[in-house]
Design a protein around this motif. Sequence first.
Motif, short mmCIF file in Angstrom:
data_model
loop_
_atom_site.label_atom_id
_atom_site.label_comp_id
_atom_site.label_asym_id
_atom_site.label_seq_id
_atom_site.Cartn_x
_atom_site.Cartn_y
_atom_site.Cartn_z
N TYR A 156 0.82 -1.21 0.00
CA TYR A 156 0.00 0.00 0.00
C TYR A 156 0.86 1.26 0.00
N THR A 157 2.12 1.15 0.48
CA THR A 157 3.02 2.31 0.40
C THR A 157 3.30 2.67 -1.05
N LEU A 158 3.58 1.66 -1.86
CA LEU A 158 3.84 1.91 -3.28
C LEU A 158 2.59 2.42 -3.99
N ALA A 159 1.44 1.78 -3.71
CA ALA A 159 0.19 2.21 -4.34
C ALA A 159 -0.13 3.65 -3.98
N ASP A 160 0.03 4.00 -2.70
CA ASP A 160 -0.29 5.35 -2.26
C ASP A 160 0.74 6.37 -2.73
N GLY A 161 2.01 5.94 -2.83
CA GLY A 161 3.02 6.86 -3.32
C GLY A 161 2.73 7.30 -4.75
N TYR A 162 2.41 6.34 -5.62
CA TYR A 162 2.08 6.68 -7.00
C TYR A 162 0.69 7.31 -7.09
N GLY A 163 -0.23 6.86 -6.25
CA GLY A 163 -1.59 7.39 -6.29
C GLY A 163 -1.66 8.83 -5.85
N ALA A 164 -0.92 9.20 -4.81
CA ALA A 164 -0.93 10.58 -4.34
C ALA A 164 -0.39 11.52 -5.42
N ARG A 165 0.62 11.06 -6.16
CA ARG A 165 1.16 11.90 -7.24
C ARG A 165 0.15 12.06 -8.37
N ALA A 166 -0.56 10.97 -8.67
CA ALA A 166 -1.52 11.02 -9.78
C ALA A 166 -2.80 11.76 -9.41
N SER A 167 -3.05 11.92 -8.11
CA SER A 167 -4.33 12.50 -7.66
C SER A 167 -4.40 14.01 -7.84
N GLY A 168 -3.25 14.66 -7.83
CA GLY A 168 -3.24 16.11 -7.92
C GLY A 168 -3.37 16.80 -6.57
N ASN A 169 -3.73 16.05 -5.53
CA ASN A 169 -3.85 16.61 -4.19
C ASN A 169 -3.63 15.47 -3.19
N GLY A 170 -2.44 15.44 -2.60
CA GLY A 170 -2.08 14.34 -1.71
C GLY A 170 -2.95 14.24 -0.48
N ILE A 171 -3.36 15.38 0.08
CA ILE A 171 -4.19 15.36 1.28
C ILE A 171 -5.57 14.80 0.97
N SER A 172 -6.15 15.22 -0.16
CA SER A 172 -7.44 14.68 -0.57
C SER A 172 -7.36 13.18 -0.80
N TYR A 173 -6.31 12.75 -1.47
CA TYR A 173 -6.12 11.32 -1.73
C TYR A 173 -6.05 10.54 -0.42
N THR A 174 -5.29 11.07 0.55
CA THR A 174 -5.14 10.39 1.83
C THR A 174 -6.46 10.29 2.57
N CYS A 175 -7.23 11.38 2.59
CA CYS A 175 -8.53 11.36 3.28
C CYS A 175 -9.49 10.38 2.62
N TRP A 176 -9.44 10.28 1.30
CA TRP A 176 -10.29 9.31 0.61
C TRP A 176 -9.89 7.87 0.97
N ILE A 177 -8.60 7.63 1.12
CA ILE A 177 -8.15 6.30 1.55
C ILE A 177 -8.75 5.95 2.90
N PHE A 178 -8.61 6.87 3.86
CA PHE A 178 -9.11 6.60 5.21
C PHE A 178 -10.62 6.40 5.20
N PHE A 179 -11.33 7.19 4.41
CA PHE A 179 -12.79 7.05 4.37
C PHE A 179 -13.20 5.73 3.71
N LEU A 180 -12.59 5.43 2.57
CA LEU A 180 -12.97 4.21 1.84
C LEU A 180 -12.58 2.94 2.60
#
Length: 278
Positions: A156-180
Amino acid sequence: MDGHVLLLVLAAALLHATWNSIVKGGSNKLFESSMNALGGGLGALLILPFLPAPAPGSWGLLALSCCFHLAYYICISRAYDKVDLSMGYTIMRGCAPMITALALLLLGNHISLTGWGGVLLLCLGILTLTLEHVHKGARAADILICLRTSLVIAGYTLADGYGARASGNGISYTCWIFFLNIFPIHAYVLWRHGRTYISYLRQRAATGLFGGLCGLGSYGIALWAMTLAPIALVAALRETSVIFGMLLAVIFLHERLSRSRIMAILIVMGGAMLIRLG
């Protein structure tokens, strides 16, 4: 790194160790992990209305991260059923950056001599811990459960590392992870345990949800600090969570720490820091 940033990153490390100690301290580790996901997800839900949605290119990685996190909650609960916090937390936190570094190497990324030195230190520290527990009668299967959890953390570190970059907003991406993350683990737990989990939740809700908020706060502080200080320094400083985990294990869980275990924990922390800095 400014002094206030340094103190907040240390606070993030303490929060991370705190939620792990809460999971370990509960009578049902799977239920504690589920409540942790619930607390972090509800905290993220309060923030999400004020954040932009992640870019569509990151949605697939969000889904992949949720799969890894489901496996993570199950694996960490089984690990803490078998081993002490000071051992399990050290192995899981120590092996994960090592596995991540090796995976990045296979993906074509360069690892410096400093990074390789960190890998060797991690191997030495974890070998020391393992030999101590084998000497005390621990089963190889218990060690493998911790290593399995580290593998999932690296995933999940690798998935989130690439996902946060692709999301355009790392904080939003992180909050969506915690919610989902609320939904997969609760679908699993309610399917397997149903009313037993609901009863446990009523008894331990405050503590479990607090642990989830600790997890969200720890990750949020780290992301904020990475906008103000070098990412490698922030990530390395967060590895002090191993020390906090050791202290919490002694103070609240009444675990005994031998000299060899203390030395192994310090070696693992040093190796993890070198990997981050390298």
